[in-house]
Scaffold this active site. Structure first.
Site, PDB file in Angstrom:
ATOM      1  N   SER A  43      -4.744  -2.142   0.165  1.00 33.52           N
ATOM      2  CA  SER A  43      -4.853  -3.489   0.728  1.00 33.52           C
ATOM      3  C   SER A  43      -5.133  -4.501  -0.392  1.00 33.52           C
ATOM      4  O   SER A  43      -4.446  -5.522  -0.526  1.00 33.52           O
ATOM      5  CB  SER A  43      -5.986  -3.494   1.766  1.00 33.52           C
ATOM      6  N   ARG A  45      -7.070  -1.939  11.355  1.00 31.22           N
ATOM      7  CA  ARG A  45      -8.184  -1.167  10.775  1.00 31.22           C
ATOM      8  C   ARG A  45      -9.520  -1.744  11.213  1.00 31.22           C
ATOM      9  O   ARG A  45     -10.482  -1.024  11.473  1.00 31.22           O
ATOM     10  CB  ARG A  45      -8.101  -1.202   9.237  1.00 31.22           C
ATOM     11  N   ASP A  68      -0.094  -5.884   4.995  1.00 33.99           N
ATOM     12  CA  ASP A  68      -1.548  -5.781   4.894  1.00 33.99           C
ATOM     13  C   ASP A  68      -2.234  -6.522   6.044  1.00 33.99           C
ATOM     14  O   ASP A  68      -3.247  -6.067   6.566  1.00 33.99           O
ATOM     15  CB  ASP A  68      -2.050  -6.329   3.554  1.00 33.99           C
ATOM     16  N   LYS A 104      -2.031  -6.849  -2.390  1.00 33.09           N
ATOM     17  CA  LYS A 104      -2.042  -8.324  -2.434  1.00 33.09           C
ATOM     18  C   LYS A 104      -2.121  -8.824  -3.878  1.00 33.09           C
ATOM     19  O   LYS A 104      -1.458  -9.784  -4.265  1.00 33.09           O
ATOM     20  CB  LYS A 104      -3.231  -8.860  -1.621  1.00 33.09           C
ATOM     21  N   HIS A 119     -10.822 -10.521  -8.370  1.00 27.88           N
ATOM     22  CA  HIS A 119     -10.894 -10.262  -6.935  1.00 27.88           C
ATOM     23  C   HIS A 119     -12.157  -9.474  -6.644  1.00 27.88           C
ATOM     24  O   HIS A 119     -12.475  -8.502  -7.323  1.00 27.88           O
ATOM     25  CB  HIS A 119      -9.672  -9.473  -6.477  1.00 27.88           C
TER      26      HIS A 119
END
Ligand code: URA
Length: 433
Positions: free
Chosen positions: A183, A168, A161, A187, A82
């Site tokens: 966040s 946000r 999220d 996930k 990620h």
């Protein structure tokens, strides 16, 4: 429990209990806490921060806020990577097929671009016919059959999220370390892979602007993952300048394919090989050095490119576009951004290049905005290169001719040229285990 008291406690620098954090995320998920109170707590967290324990609790609450895909039917080790988000970051399109070509399972749930950063799902949708929504059964069947599937996250996936991120994004609270960590890791943990490699970007094009901040974010996320029983590694990589030469969806797919053919830019190839090596290594294929050789081999012998073609075909995309990338639709208009002076490019601010690409139509300002897949920027010169007066620094592509002026204005103020060559910056600053 009252949300008012939780906001006040954090505003005054207190440490929230697990029960308070669970109450907050429960209310975000079921809609019982109004947006103004969610936003107020995000702002209090932005200023007061969170302890590691609070951040871990927040992450686990986000992870548990929605449905999970049951991966028990997947045979073998599942590995994911990620990125914290960047400009020109098409690494997933290169890295996932490399790793899957060695029989490691990559069941990837990716995001869309927002703001100046791009997203893997948008890039894949630039390929005619590519389906980024699969049923759970199709997703698992494909992962078992060919080792790789890439889909977008469904509405039911870590829904807390989605709500938090949207708020946000409009309340200037995206760049808060505990909120980013919860966040991303919320996930990632909901996807429940066995091993996770994080690419934590650092520099102007990323959410963390300094190497020290990025190192700290990486440490927090690695610790959370280990706490949840995952094998974790984080790389801190340079995002002061765009990665590779292409920014924009189909332009980035084309560059990713070139990289899988062994003809990619050095910086993109370097980051991809290192990411893939760490993924293979966590999955038990050898030391990172041994796995680096494996990653290079998958490019040289064509097996990684074949895996991408197989994946595109399996998800309904047109594989001919990958085999012959000149088939991608071209933008109607192009415009050269030329240098006004001669000298070395000292800085090509990644965030501004991302925003310029967005202005050309390659990104979205609001979640519901449509994307122009052919729009974007191809750099002709990168930071450290010498450019002559009148020479192209970049070529801009768009289907809207009127977008060139605003985009060029951004590039002009984001590109510094001087007589002295800049110092070479590292591509990979650190590896956190
Ligand atoms: N990417 C995410 O998924 N969340 C953040 O907060 C920042 C980047």
């Amino acid at each position: 429990m009252r949300m008012y008291d939780i906001i006040k406690k954090k505003r005054d620098g207190g440490e929230l209990t697990t029960a308070e954090i669970n109450y907050f995320i429960g209310g975000v998920t079921d809609g019982s806490i109004p947006d103004y109170q969610i936003s107020a707590l995000c702002m209090a967290i932005y200023f007061r921060g969170m302890t590691d324990r609070e951040t871990c609790d927040l992450t686990f609450a986000v992870r548990d806020s929605g449905e999970k895909v049951d991966f028990s039917a997947v045979h073998g080790i599942r590995v994911d990577k990620h990125s914290t988000g960047g400009v020109g970051d098409k690494t997933s399109l290169v890295v996932a097929p490399i790793v899957a070509s060695y029989g490691i399972k990559v069941a990837k749930m990716s995001g869309r671009g927002l703001g100046h950063t791009g997203g893997t799902v948008d890039k894949l949708e630039a390929i005619d016919g590519f389906r980024t929504t699969l049923s759970d059964a199709e997703f698992i069947e494909q992962v078992n059959r060919i080792g790789l599937a890439i889909v977008g996250q469904s509405k039911q996936f870590a829904p807390a999220d989605k709500k938090l991120y949207a708020l946000r994004d409009v309340t200037a609270t995206v760049d808060s370390m505990p909120l980013i960590a919860a966040s991303i890791m919320g996930k990632k943990l909901a996807a429940d892979d066995d091993c996770i490699v994080l690419d934590v970007k650092t520099g102007s094009g990323s959410f963390m602007k300094t190497v020290d901040e990025s190192r700290e974010l990486a440490r927090i996320m690695v610790d959370i993952g280990k706490n949840a029983g995952k094998k974790m590694v984080a790389l801190i990589t340079n995002m002061d300048r765009p990665l590779g030469y292409a920014i924009g969806n189909s332009l980035e797919v084309i560059e990713a394919v070139e990289t899988l053919r062994g003809k990619g830019p050095d910086d993109l190839t370097g980051v991809c090989i290192t990411l893939a090596a760490h993924m293979l290594s966590l999955a038990g294929k050898g030391t990172p050095d041994e796995c680096e050789a494996l990653a290079r081999k998958a490019i040289v012998d064509g097996s990684a490119l074949n895996k991408l073609i197989e994946t595109v075909k399996a998800q309904g995309g047109d594989p001919k576009l990958i085999e012959h990338t000149e088939g991608f639709a071209k933008a109607k208009y192009s415009h050269a951004f030329k240098s006004r002076v001669s000298g070395y490019i000292r800085r090509a601010d990644a965030e501004a290049y991302g925003l310029a690409s967005l202005a050309l139509g390659a990104g979205r300002n609001k979640v519901e905005d449509a994307i122009d897949y052919s729009a974007g920027i191809v750099l002709k010169k990168k930071t450290g290169d010498y450019v002559h007066e009148g020479e192209d620094i970049a070529v801009l592509y768009s289907n809207s001719q009127s977008s060139f002026e605003a985009a060029e204005e951004r590039l002009l103020s984001a590109t510094e040229i001087s007589d002295a060559a800049p110092e070479k910056e590292p591509l990979i600053y650190d590896i956190i285990k």
